[in-house]
Design an enzyme around this catalytic site. Structure first.
Site, PDB file in Angstrom:
ATOM      1  N   HIS A 196     -22.213  21.707 -37.140  1.00 53.71           N
ATOM      2  CA  HIS A 196     -21.005  21.248 -36.435  1.00 53.71           C
ATOM      3  C   HIS A 196     -21.112  21.606 -34.950  1.00 53.71           C
ATOM      4  O   HIS A 196     -20.906  20.756 -34.079  1.00 53.71           O
ATOM      5  CB  HIS A 196     -19.755  21.882 -37.040  1.00 53.71           C
ATOM      6  CG  HIS A 196     -18.521  21.809 -36.175  1.00 53.71           C
ATOM      7  ND1 HIS A 196     -17.807  20.651 -36.000  1.00 53.71           N
ATOM      8  CD2 HIS A 196     -17.893  22.751 -35.415  1.00 53.71           C
ATOM      9  CE1 HIS A 196     -16.780  20.889 -35.175  1.00 53.71           C
ATOM     10  NE2 HIS A 196     -16.825  22.153 -34.800  1.00 53.71           N
TER      11      HIS A 196
ATOM     12  N   ASP B 256     -27.938  -0.373 -10.027  1.00 55.66           N
ATOM     13  CA  ASP B 256     -28.243   0.188 -11.351  1.00 55.66           C
ATOM     14  C   ASP B 256     -28.651   1.637 -11.147  1.00 55.66           C
ATOM     15  O   ASP B 256     -28.653   2.131 -10.019  1.00 55.66           O
ATOM     16  CB  ASP B 256     -29.377  -0.604 -12.026  1.00 55.66           C
ATOM     17  CG  ASP B 256     -29.348  -0.440 -13.551  1.00 55.66           C
ATOM     18  OD1 ASP B 256     -29.275   0.714 -14.011  1.00 55.66           O
ATOM     19  OD2 ASP B 256     -29.379  -1.461 -14.267  1.00 55.66           O
TER      20      ASP B 256
ATOM     21  N   TRP C 148     -24.865  28.081 -34.136  1.00 57.66           N
ATOM     22  CA  TRP C 148     -25.496  27.242 -33.110  1.00 57.66           C
ATOM     23  C   TRP C 148     -26.178  28.097 -32.055  1.00 57.66           C
ATOM     24  O   TRP C 148     -27.029  27.617 -31.321  1.00 57.66           O
ATOM     25  CB  TRP C 148     -24.487  26.278 -32.477  1.00 57.66           C
ATOM     26  CG  TRP C 148     -23.696  26.841 -31.328  1.00 57.66           C
ATOM     27  CD1 TRP C 148     -22.568  27.583 -31.399  1.00 57.66           C
ATOM     28  CD2 TRP C 148     -23.990  26.709 -29.928  1.00 57.66           C
ATOM     29  NE1 TRP C 148     -22.142  27.933 -30.146  1.00 57.66           N
ATOM     30  CE2 TRP C 148     -22.993  27.404 -29.210  1.00 57.66           C
ATOM     31  CE3 TRP C 148     -24.991  26.063 -29.201  1.00 57.66           C
ATOM     32  CZ2 TRP C 148     -22.975  27.484 -27.820  1.00 57.66           C
ATOM     33  CZ3 TRP C 148     -24.961  26.156 -27.800  1.00 57.66           C
ATOM     34  CH2 TRP C 148     -23.958  26.855 -27.132  1.00 57.66           C
TER      35      TRP C 148
ATOM     36  N   SER D  53     -34.199  14.646 -23.710  1.00 58.80           N
ATOM     37  CA  SER D  53     -33.256  13.573 -23.409  1.00 58.80           C
ATOM     38  C   SER D  53     -32.311  13.973 -22.277  1.00 58.80           C
ATOM     39  O   SER D  53     -32.113  13.227 -21.319  1.00 58.80           O
ATOM     40  CB  SER D  53     -32.471  13.218 -24.667  1.00 58.80           C
ATOM     41  OG  SER D  53     -31.360  12.450 -24.341  1.00 58.80           O
ATOM     42  N   SER D  54     -31.740  15.173 -22.374  1.00 59.12           N
ATOM     43  CA  SER D  54     -30.807  15.611 -21.327  1.00 59.12           C
ATOM     44  C   SER D  54     -31.512  15.733 -19.992  1.00 59.12           C
ATOM     45  O   SER D  54     -30.948  15.396 -18.951  1.00 59.12           O
ATOM     46  CB  SER D  54     -30.214  16.983 -21.648  1.00 59.12           C
ATOM     47  OG  SER D  54     -29.665  16.993 -22.898  1.00 59.12           O
TER      48      SER D  54
ATOM     49  N   HIS E  88     -24.723  30.027 -20.810  1.00 60.92           N
ATOM     50  CA  HIS E  88     -23.518  30.011 -19.991  1.00 60.92           C
ATOM     51  C   HIS E  88     -23.467  28.832 -19.023  1.00 60.92           C
ATOM     52  O   HIS E  88     -22.464  28.139 -18.978  1.00 60.92           O
ATOM     53  CB  HIS E  88     -23.189  31.336 -19.326  1.00 60.92           C
ATOM     54  CG  HIS E  88     -21.722  31.350 -19.059  1.00 60.92           C
ATOM     55  ND1 HIS E  88     -20.796  31.591 -20.043  1.00 60.92           N
ATOM     56  CD2 HIS E  88     -21.007  30.977 -17.975  1.00 60.92           C
ATOM     57  CE1 HIS E  88     -19.585  31.397 -19.560  1.00 60.92           C
ATOM     58  NE2 HIS E  88     -19.682  31.030 -18.304  1.00 60.92           N
TER      59      HIS E  88
ATOM     60  N   GLU F 242     -24.729  26.101 -19.601  1.00 60.98           N
ATOM     61  CA  GLU F 242     -24.472  24.993 -20.524  1.00 60.98           C
ATOM     62  C   GLU F 242     -22.965  24.760 -20.703  1.00 60.98           C
ATOM     63  O   GLU F 242     -22.504  23.623 -20.772  1.00 60.98           O
ATOM     64  CB  GLU F 242     -25.146  25.298 -21.872  1.00 60.98           C
ATOM     65  CG  GLU F 242     -24.704  24.428 -23.036  1.00 60.98           C
ATOM     66  CD  GLU F 242     -25.180  22.985 -22.929  1.00 60.98           C
ATOM     67  OE1 GLU F 242     -26.152  22.753 -22.175  1.00 60.98           O
ATOM     68  OE2 GLU F 242     -24.582  22.120 -23.583  1.00 60.98           O
TER      69      GLU F 242
ATOM     70  N   TYR G 240     -20.719  25.203 -18.543  1.00 60.11           N
ATOM     71  CA  TYR G 240     -20.208  24.498 -17.372  1.00 60.11           C
ATOM     72  C   TYR G 240     -20.727  23.070 -17.311  1.00 60.11           C
ATOM     73  O   TYR G 240     -20.064  22.192 -16.765  1.00 60.11           O
ATOM     74  CB  TYR G 240     -20.520  25.288 -16.101  1.00 60.11           C
ATOM     75  CG  TYR G 240     -19.686  26.541 -16.093  1.00 60.11           C
ATOM     76  CD1 TYR G 240     -18.347  26.479 -15.736  1.00 60.11           C
ATOM     77  CD2 TYR G 240     -20.189  27.743 -16.550  1.00 60.11           C
ATOM     78  CE1 TYR G 240     -17.544  27.595 -15.802  1.00 60.11           C
ATOM     79  CE2 TYR G 240     -19.391  28.868 -16.622  1.00 60.11           C
ATOM     80  CZ  TYR G 240     -18.071  28.789 -16.245  1.00 60.11           C
ATOM     81  OH  TYR G 240     -17.272  29.885 -16.330  1.00 60.11           O
TER      82      TYR G 240
ATOM     83  N   SER H 277     -10.061  14.632 -11.514  1.00 62.18           N
ATOM     84  CA  SER H 277      -9.833  14.429 -10.076  1.00 62.18           C
ATOM     85  C   SER H 277      -9.787  12.957  -9.702  1.00 62.18           C
ATOM     86  O   SER H 277      -9.396  12.609  -8.588  1.00 62.18           O
ATOM     87  CB  SER H 277     -10.935  15.123  -9.271  1.00 62.18           C
ATOM     88  OG  SER H 277     -10.970  16.490  -9.585  1.00 62.18           O
TER      89      SER H 277
ATOM     90  N   HIS I  68     -21.789  38.388 -20.413  1.00 66.14           N
ATOM     91  CA  HIS I  68     -20.441  38.647 -20.934  1.00 66.14           C
ATOM     92  C   HIS I  68     -20.306  38.172 -22.383  1.00 66.14           C
ATOM     93  O   HIS I  68     -19.304  38.444 -23.019  1.00 66.14           O
ATOM     94  CB  HIS I  68     -19.350  38.048 -20.029  1.00 66.14           C
ATOM     95  CG  HIS I  68     -19.297  36.565 -19.978  1.00 66.14           C
ATOM     96  ND1 HIS I  68     -18.979  35.860 -18.856  1.00 66.14           N
ATOM     97  CD2 HIS I  68     -19.514  35.627 -20.925  1.00 66.14           C
ATOM     98  CE1 HIS I  68     -19.002  34.576 -19.109  1.00 66.14           C
ATOM     99  NE2 HIS I  68     -19.324  34.402 -20.361  1.00 66.14           N
ATOM    100  N   HIS I  69     -21.320  37.478 -22.878  1.00 72.28           N
ATOM    101  CA  HIS I  69     -21.325  37.134 -24.308  1.00 72.28           C
ATOM    102  C   HIS I  69     -21.876  38.283 -25.143  1.00 72.28           C
ATOM    103  O   HIS I  69     -21.945  38.184 -26.350  1.00 72.28           O
ATOM    104  CB  HIS I  69     -22.188  35.901 -24.556  1.00 72.28           C
ATOM    105  CG  HIS I  69     -21.685  34.670 -23.868  1.00 72.28           C
ATOM    106  ND1 HIS I  69     -20.816  33.789 -24.452  1.00 72.28           N
ATOM    107  CD2 HIS I  69     -21.909  34.187 -22.627  1.00 72.28           C
ATOM    108  CE1 HIS I  69     -20.530  32.803 -23.617  1.00 72.28           C
ATOM    109  NE2 HIS I  69     -21.188  33.027 -22.496  1.00 72.28           N
TER     110      HIS I  69
ATOM    111  N   THR J  96     -11.942  28.179 -10.270  1.00 73.81           N
ATOM    112  CA  THR J  96     -11.309  27.371 -11.309  1.00 73.81           C
ATOM    113  C   THR J  96      -9.823  27.237 -11.021  1.00 73.81           C
ATOM    114  O   THR J  96      -9.238  26.153 -11.159  1.00 73.81           O
ATOM    115  CB  THR J  96     -11.519  28.007 -12.697  1.00 73.81           C
ATOM    116  OG1 THR J  96     -12.889  28.397 -12.798  1.00 73.81           O
ATOM    117  CG2 THR J  96     -11.207  27.047 -13.803  1.00 73.81           C
TER     118      THR J  96
ATOM    119  N   LYS K 142      -9.040  24.665  -8.406  1.00 71.39           N
ATOM    120  CA  LYS K 142      -9.026  23.304  -8.927  1.00 71.39           C
ATOM    121  C   LYS K 142      -7.673  22.957  -9.537  1.00 71.39           C
ATOM    122  O   LYS K 142      -7.091  21.920  -9.242  1.00 71.39           O
ATOM    123  CB  LYS K 142     -10.125  23.124  -9.978  1.00 71.39           C
ATOM    124  CG  LYS K 142     -11.487  23.085  -9.348  1.00 71.39           C
ATOM    125  CD  LYS K 142     -12.531  22.715 -10.346  1.00 71.39           C
ATOM    126  CE  LYS K 142     -13.769  22.246  -9.637  1.00 71.39           C
ATOM    127  NZ  LYS K 142     -13.606  20.941  -9.011  1.00 71.39           N
TER     128      LYS K 142
ATOM    129  N   ARG L 193     -15.176  35.501 -36.864  1.00 70.77           N
ATOM    130  CA  ARG L 193     -15.568  34.097 -36.937  1.00 70.77           C
ATOM    131  C   ARG L 193     -16.709  33.936 -37.931  1.00 70.77           C
ATOM    132  O   ARG L 193     -17.319  34.908 -38.362  1.00 70.77           O
ATOM    133  CB  ARG L 193     -15.969  33.586 -35.552  1.00 70.77           C
ATOM    134  CG  ARG L 193     -17.197  34.247 -34.987  1.00 70.77           C
ATOM    135  CD  ARG L 193     -17.404  33.912 -33.524  1.00 70.77           C
ATOM    136  NE  ARG L 193     -17.939  32.575 -33.345  1.00 70.77           N
ATOM    137  CZ  ARG L 193     -18.664  32.188 -32.297  1.00 70.77           C
ATOM    138  NH1 ARG L 193     -18.942  33.051 -31.337  1.00 70.77           N
ATOM    139  NH2 ARG L 193     -19.112  30.971 -32.188  1.00 70.77           N
TER     140      ARG L 193
END
Lengths: 194, 381, 528
Positions: C79, C108, C144, C172-173, C256, C258, C260, C271, C305-306, C331, C334, C453
């Site tokens: 998931h 294009d 994950w 791909s990315s 991390h 990722e 963002y 925006s 921080h993880h 943040t 914004k 979790r």
């Protein structure tokens, strides 16, 4: 028409150059991912993160700080699949910083086969690992015990006189792993083949 | 003036709502000085966040109500103001500094592991905790005590089985600790990463295989405190509770004596068991009950295992053909797999019974009765 | 006629699009590829959502009712992987493909053939990942985040497939990101200076650089997992001198930024939408650009921080706590700018605006819980509980996914040439808004009360909230089918959309007719 063919080519070249640069960056970052492994070791060495013991000093210290004592605790774990008993003879020793001490660990192989073991040290608090110096240790190399054999394995260490005053207790842990398994033998062969 | 009153009213409402909340929707305040400070820090930051939220969302919803086209609002033209930008960069920054100060103080105190009175070595393995009383020379495993029929309802047979009060948060042998003493935990793991967590102490420490971590606590009140493994550690991660029983120092001393007595008794029993001869019938009964509690989570009650994850025991060539290897793997485990060493977890007699059971159940009928001495020779006591 | 591109030159050979399946397989057109990305992403959203339904069904009541724990772990793992790499990231790439050339006045994307490849390897990657679920022993079951040694020594046999598919997703990315960077840097219309670019283009440019920086690190990580599991290396195993905590450092160095990657393009979308429906220019354009850039830079120095509970020295914990707290400043800027944009505007509330407003409120709630998680002492209590689950779902579902929904409604008329059904759109919005909060808000309480979790079963005091959460989950799942109906209806016809269906909309894409012609700006537009 020839005018924008020329401009097309110019754009093409510009695009290709940028793509090449970006691919360069990608290769670099892929390498950086692997470079994080040695960088992490260096980082651990400087900060003592994780208590990975790095001071394998062969030199003896001459200065002894008699004014204070530090307690060094020993603890052992045996990883699954390791048919050995593995215990320190003493739970802890009190030492003066700078003073050399010998501690023995009893290892006995209780299986029917010869087994190779590797002890992995870890120190807590992590920062303390910067001040713990081992002049001799069974963990420096793999140990081989024949079936039924028992030995006393030695550790010679001293605590650096520079150890901060607030660290009064250090814990040195050894986890003993079985490294005889066929996988690791294969890996050695692979390296030899390369 | 009016704004002031509104602010005070809102503040009062938020704090009264938050402080009146029942324990099952907020963090526990816990029973240690550190857990109290962590709780206070949590509440402070929660309230600050709520206040910022009220101001920002308040302004936004005011605009949504008042400045809508259907109300005849005409769009203003401004779209820049360095002054405003600076203000709303600096103010949050100052708020952050205000948060960082108490957080830093608490953190430094939490990480001060020195001057402990008692050291407990906590070892996680799939899926149980082992506690070693470092200075006392004994230790034990602490296993989930909730019977499987309370949670295993995959085939729908156990729908009517009532769940106990402490469902999934109960163990056979809790960690017993005295109150008012500084207890240091040395946390490590045997196989994968686990995390030892007791919310009431605000202690959560990862258990990394091959490495030790430290944490500490001073418990203020006697009681039973429950927690769980917090780091995903494989199949039964959800079935790995932590239970700590905090007692007065006198009770702790009595308990320690009892434990030391039982260690001596266990040694005597082991010697007796070594001299005795086990019968097939006795071993099969004991072996089956132990197999169900200790082995069936992976190898399944019918011995079929889970293909690709946990090997089947039924018709396993090792069991059928290699008695010595069979005893060895149960006693010492297998490196690099979830198969752990049972030599410290079970007595030699119990291991003998399990091996006997596995060699004769599921139609194996090898007829072998493993004796305590067979297991003892491999290193189990 | 000065910037006819290579892309267009390529397309000139067949001015009429080829018909049938081959059109889609061989296409190099940014709009076709964009559509395929978006459709693929929605399909993955439904598959990943179905797995979430399995998770929530199992957690509906205590005890094991439906799936056994090992399969439950595979569901949580896959998931997560599908939603991150299959739903959110391809949706943003799809939007980038559709919109960036139109927004910057290019015909294009710069590298159309590579564009085709970067899309078509994605279905392969996910076919491999999903097929591993049917292997003996099952698919990935280690979360994950695939922490070693659970993902190496103790992982199922299918781990090689997991590694392979992550490699393909990464390629791909990376290809997509290269295309975006080259397009934005080299293909802007004359006069389209950097500080005139729409914020969606800006945020995507920064996102693309983040992708280029960290996707290779992910590739390195999974490669190390592969060699540790199959080739006896010991990067993460203590027995051979490695360290399992090292895995977490490398993973989160990727992980991390990722996070963002999955939110910066949202900022760009919001925006665009908020000013359009406020009929007022975006407040503080340049500060938005700087805020985005500083968030991206900060994202490289907050990874640990993880990992506060892994046993770091105090000094490191303090450093990562301070840096993490710092992220809330840009943040915050914004959010304040969006509110200031609405302030004294002339607002209407069509579906895109509703999703955008919900984004601002709910993403900010996710930001608040993020700030709480940054406070190290409190994180010892929050870490690895449902509080964290609530936090990142607020940021990713009501953040990223809501912004994607807002974008879809906003640009659907441009894409299809027809207006979508506003009534159904509003129904979708309100159904989603209510159910998503029933789904995720009580998770905060569960986490604070102590529910870890990634557990298939829980203690009795968590039962009531879990039931509520599951009901919210089922409702949210069903609500998304409304969106499917809206899109299909809109693609098939309806009220004709004018070139600029939204009164306050700004940008070059609205100068083109609706639906946008197969080739975007064949003559570069003039940018004032």
């Amino acid at each position: 028409m020839s005018e924008h063919v020329g401009e097309n080519q110019a754009l093409n070249v510009k695009n290709k150059r940028l793509v090449a640069k970006l691919f360069g960056a990608i290769v670099l970052m892929f390498g950086f991912g692997f470079a994080l492994v040695p960088l992490y070791d260096v980082f651990c060495e400087i900060t003592g993160i994780n208590g990975r013991l790095v001071n394998n000093n062969q030199e003896q210290s001459t200065l002894v700080d008699k004014s204070r004592t530090v307690r060094l605790q020993f603890t052992t774990s045996v990883a699954p699949g390791m048919p050995w008993q593995f215990k320190p003879h003493v739970n802890y020793v009190d030492v003066h910083p700078g003073e050399s001490k010998v501690v023995k660990f009893l290892a006995s192989n209780q299986s029917d086969a010869n087994v190779t073991g590797q002890a992995i040290p870890s120190v807590s608090p992590g920062v303390a690992s910067l001040y713990l110096n081992k002049t001799e240790c069974f963990c420096f190399q793999q140990q081989i015990l024949k079936s039924g054999e028992s030995i006393d394995m030695g550790l010679v260490f001293f605590v650096s006189t520079e150890i901060p005053a607030d660290i009064k207790t250090l814990t040195l842990s050894y986890t003993l792993f079985n490294v005889t398994d066929p996988d690791s033998i294969q890996a050695v062969d692979l390296q030899a083949a390369l | 003036m009016r704004i002031k009153i509104i602010i005070i009213a809102v503040l009062g409402m938020i704090s009264s709502v938050l402080s009146a909340t029942p324990s099952n929707i907020n963090m526990t305040r816990g029973v240690t000085d550190i857990s109290h400070r962590v709780y206070d820090l949590h509440m402070t930051i929660l309230i600050i966040c709520c206040l910022i939220g009220v101001v920002v969302f308040g302004a936004m919803f005011y605009a949504i109500v008042k400045h809508r086209k259907s109300q005849g609002a005409v769009a203003a033209q401004f779209h820049e103001s360095t002054k405003v930008e600076i203000i709303w960069t600096v103010i949050p920054f100052l708020i952050l500094i205000g948060m960082a100060v108490p957080a830093t103080k608490t953190l430094i105190e939490m990480e001060d592991n020195s001057k402990s009175d008692i050291t407990i070595k906590v070892t996680g393995s799939q899926w149980k905790w082992h506690y070693e009383y470092f200075d006392q020379g004994f230790g034990f495993y602490s296993l989930l005590a909730t019977p499987a029929e309370q949670f295993d309802n995959l085939d729908g047979k156990n729908t009517d089985v009532a769940k106990g009060e402490h469902y999934l948060l109960e163990v056979d042998k809790p960690l017993v600790l005295p109150i008012g003493k500084k207890i240091r935990f040395l946390v490590t793991a045997d196989d994968v990463i686990h995390s030892w967590w007791v919310p009431a102490f605000a202690v959560k420490q990862d258990a990394n295989p091959g490495f030790i971590n430290e944490a500490w606590t001073i418990i203020n009140e006697p009681g039973i405190y429950r927690g769980q493994c917090a780091e995903l550690c494989g199949k039964d991660h959800g079935y790995m509770p932590v239970v700590v029983k905090a007692v007065t120092q006198d009770e702790y001393a009595v308990w320690l004596d009892e434990q030391k007595q039982s260690v001596i008794q266990a040694k005597k029993d082991a010697e007796q068991a070594l001299a005795s001869t086990l019968t097939m019938e006795e071993s099969m009964t004991l072996g089956e009950s132990l197999y169900i509690t200790r082995c069936a989570a992976c190898h399944q009650p019918n011995g079929a295992g889970i293909p690709g994850v946990f090997p089947a025991l039924k018709n396993s060539p090792m069991i059928l053909n290699d008695r010595a290897a069979h005893i060895d793997i149960v006693v010492n485990g297998k490196a690099g797999t979830a198969m752990q060493a049972f030599k410290g977890q079970l007595t030699a007699k119990e291991i003998a019974a399990i091996v006997t059971y596995e060699r004769n159940a599921w139609g194996h009928d090898t007829g072998d009765v493993i004796q305590v001495s067979d297991v003892d020779a491999k290193g189990a006591k | 006629m000065s910037t006819l591109s290579t892309a267009q030159e390529h397309d000139e050979h067949h001015d009429h699009k080829p018909k049938g399946m081959m059109r889609w397989i061989l296409t190099t057109n940014h709009k076709d590829i964009g559509s395929m990305y978006l459709i693929f992403s929605f399909a993955m959203f439904l598959i990943g959502g179905a797995m979430a339904m399995v998770i929530r069904a199992e957690l509906y009541q205590p005890g094991l009712q439906i799936v056994e724990p090992n399969f439950f772990n595979q569901m949580t793992t896959v998931h997560g992987l599908i939603m991150v790499f299959g739903a959110v990231m391809p949706a943003f790439t799809g939007l980038a493909n559709w919109l960036i050339p139109m927004m910057i006045g290019a015909p294009d994307m710069a590298l159309p053939r590579m564009n085709n490849w970067s899309f078509w390897i994605l279905p392969m990657a996910f076919a491999i990942l999903l097929s591993s679920l049917f292997m003996e022993g099952g698919g990935p079951n280690f979360g994950w985040t695939f922490y070693a040694p659970l993902s190496t020594t103790y992982a199922p046999d299918s781990t090689a497939l997991f590694v392979f598919s992550v490699h393909i997703m990464g390629i791909s990315s990376i290809l997509g990101a290269i295309n975006v960077v080259v397009t934005i840097i080299n293909m802007r219309a004359p006069g389209m200076t950097y500080m005139k670019m729409p914020l969606f283009v800006w945020t995507w440019l920064i996102t693309a650089f983040l992708l280029i920086a960290v996707m290779p690190v992910l590739a390195a990580t999974v490669t190390m997992v592969l060699t540790d599991k199959y080739f006896a290396t010991s990067f993460f195993s203590a027995a051979g001198g490695g360290d399992p905590v090292l895995f977490q450092h490398i993973f989160w160095f990727f992980g991390h930024p990722e996070v963002y990657i999955m939110i910066l393009p949202s900022f760009g979308i919001i925006s665009a939408i908020v000013p359009a429906f406020s009929r007022k220019k975006l407040f503080g354009y340049s500060s938005m650009v700087y805020a985005t850039a500083s968030i991206a830079l900060l994202s490289f120095i907050v990874w640990a921080h993880h990992m506060f509970t892994t046993g770091m020295p105090v000094a490191a914990e303090l450093f990562f706590m301070y840096c993490t707290m710092l992220i809330s400043v840009p943040t915050g800027v914004k959010v304040f700018n969006w509110v200031a944009t609405m302030w004294r505007g002339s607002m209407t509330f069509e579906t895109p605006m509703l999703f955008a407003i919900a984004f601002i409120v709910l993403f900010t709630i996710g930001g608040f819980s993020g700030l709480m998680l940054a406070i190290t002492p409190a994180d010892f209590q929050y870490h690895d509980t449902y509080f964290v689950v609530a936090h990142f779902h607020y940021v990713l579902v009501t953040g990223a996914i809501f912004s994607i929904m807002a974008a879809a409604y906003y640009w659907l008329p441009k894409w299809t040439g027809y207006m979508y059904d506003e009534k159904l759109g509003k129904l979708h919005f309100w159904a989603s808004l209510i159910s998503v909060n029933v789904l995720f808000f009580p998770m905060h309480f569960l986490g604070l009360a102590g529910m870890p979790r990634r557990v298939p079963d829980y203690a009795l005091q968590f039962a009531d909230f879990n039931q509520l959460v599951s009901l919210g989950g089922f409702a949210f799942g069903v609500s998304q089918l409304i969106f499917l109906v809206v899109v299909i209806k809109c693609a098939r016809g309806g009220e004709k959309a004018p070139a600029k269906p939204w009164e306050g909309a700004e940008g070059l894409e609205w100068d083109m007719p609706s639906p946008a012609p197969y080739h975007s700006h064949t003559t570069p537009p003039e940018v004032k």
